[in-house]
Design a protein around this motif. Structure first.
Motif, PDB file in Angstrom:
ATOM      1  N   TYR A   1       0.835  -1.201   0.000  1.00 21.15           N
ATOM      2  CA  TYR A   1       0.000   0.000   0.000  1.00 21.15           C
ATOM      3  C   TYR A   1       0.875   1.258   0.000  1.00 21.15           C
ATOM      4  CZ  TYR A   1      -3.430   3.466   1.427  1.00 21.15           C
ATOM      5  OH  TYR A   1      -4.222   4.588   1.493  1.00 21.15           O
TER       6      TYR A   1
ATOM      7  N   ASP B   1      -3.950  -1.640 -10.648  1.00 22.06           N
ATOM      8  CA  ASP B   1      -2.612  -1.357 -10.135  1.00 22.06           C
ATOM      9  C   ASP B   1      -2.474  -1.636  -8.642  1.00 22.06           C
ATOM     10  OD1 ASP B   1      -1.658  -0.673 -12.592  1.00 22.06           O
ATOM     11  OD2 ASP B   1      -1.599   1.487 -12.224  1.00 22.06           O
ATOM     12  N   ALA B   2      -3.491  -1.355  -7.861  1.00 21.73           N
ATOM     13  CA  ALA B   2      -3.413  -1.579  -6.411  1.00 21.73           C
ATOM     14  C   ALA B   2      -3.233  -3.067  -6.119  1.00 21.73           C
ATOM     15  CB  ALA B   2      -4.656  -1.048  -5.711  1.00 21.73           C
TER      16      ALA B   2
ATOM     17  N   HIS C   1       3.862   1.567  -1.257  1.00 23.43           N
ATOM     18  CA  HIS C   1       4.377   1.723  -2.626  1.00 23.43           C
ATOM     19  C   HIS C   1       3.314   2.321  -3.532  1.00 23.43           C
ATOM     20  CE1 HIS C   1       8.419   0.202  -3.053  1.00 23.43           C
ATOM     21  NE2 HIS C   1       8.141  -0.796  -2.231  1.00 23.43           N
ATOM     22  N   TYR C   2       2.100   1.846  -3.395  1.00 23.79           N
ATOM     23  CA  TYR C   2       1.017   2.296  -4.261  1.00 23.79           C
ATOM     24  C   TYR C   2       0.746   3.790  -4.086  1.00 23.79           C
ATOM     25  CZ  TYR C   2      -3.617   2.673  -6.346  1.00 23.79           C
ATOM     26  OH  TYR C   2      -4.684   3.057  -7.114  1.00 23.79           O
TER      27      TYR C   2
ATOM     28  N   HIS D   1      -2.956   5.953 -11.939  1.00 25.56           N
ATOM     29  CA  HIS D   1      -3.005   4.502 -11.789  1.00 25.56           C
ATOM     30  C   HIS D   1      -4.109   3.929 -12.653  1.00 25.56           C
ATOM     31  CE1 HIS D   1      -0.118   4.254  -8.531  1.00 25.56           C
ATOM     32  NE2 HIS D   1      -0.698   5.308  -7.984  1.00 25.56           N
TER      33      HIS D   1
ATOM     34  N   THR E   1       0.262  -4.174  -7.189  1.00 29.90           N
ATOM     35  CA  THR E   1       1.273  -3.711  -6.238  1.00 29.90           C
ATOM     36  C   THR E   1       1.280  -4.576  -4.986  1.00 29.90           C
ATOM     37  OG1 THR E   1       1.042  -1.460  -7.065  1.00 29.90           O
ATOM     38  CG2 THR E   1       2.066  -1.716  -4.916  1.00 29.90           C
TER      39      THR E   1
END
Length: 170
Positions: free
Chosen positions: A69, A83-84, A71-72, A79, A87
């Protein structure tokens, strides 16, 4: 004037080798630390070892989610839809690195081996994992064998620090 598509920073793709090293080292050090913390008070019954195994797994999953999270949200770029999840899925090496220790603790909890003193094989196991990760990733980077062994020893030293700290704190 809006930025052209070429000028917008794209999120940096994480190299699989980098993710394995980072997640593996983080997971092995986490496993050492959790084993040291969970065995601090001398609870060595089978039930307490099952409890320790479960807590180690929960902590690893929570750490992986938090790291993924972070990093996201740190990537300040547009995004896409999935993508979440991508990641978060990239954090699998952290969880995978604690699984041998979870198995060792759970095995003691299921009566496969004595639950008393299982933290010492767990420490050795994680130090070996740290050495192996350092060695393998250094060789992936085409480092010479001597340098790769030295890098493995430095990684293993992270686990030794936890063991020394555990001995001093007790």
């Amino acid at each position: 004037m809006p930025d052209s598509p070429a000028a917008v920073a794209q999120p940096r793709a994480h190299d699989t080798r980098e993710a394995v090293l980072f997640g593996g080292v983080y997971g092995a050090v986490l496993a050492c630390s959790m084993v040291a913390a969970l065995t601090q008070y001398g609870h060595t019954s089978e039930a307490s070892r099952r409890y320790d195994a479960l807590w180690l797994l929960v902590t690893a999953c929570a750490s992986a989610l938090a790291h993924g999270y972070a990093h996201y949200i740190a990537e300040r770029a547009p995004h896409q839809r999935w993508d979440a999840l991508r990641t978060l899925a990239e954090e699998w090496p952290l969880v995978a690195a604690v699984l041998p220790t979870v198995f060792l603790l759970a095995g003691a909890g299921w009566g496969w081996w004595p639950p008393k003193g299982v933290e010492y094989p767990a420490f050795v196991l994680n130090i070996v994992i740290l050495f192996g990760l350092g060695l393998v990733t250094a060789r992936w980077s085409t480092r010479r064998w001597l340098v790769a062994v030295l890098i493995g020893l430095v990684d293993a030293f992270l686990g030794v620090i936890v063991v020394i700290a555990n001995a001093l704190i007790k």
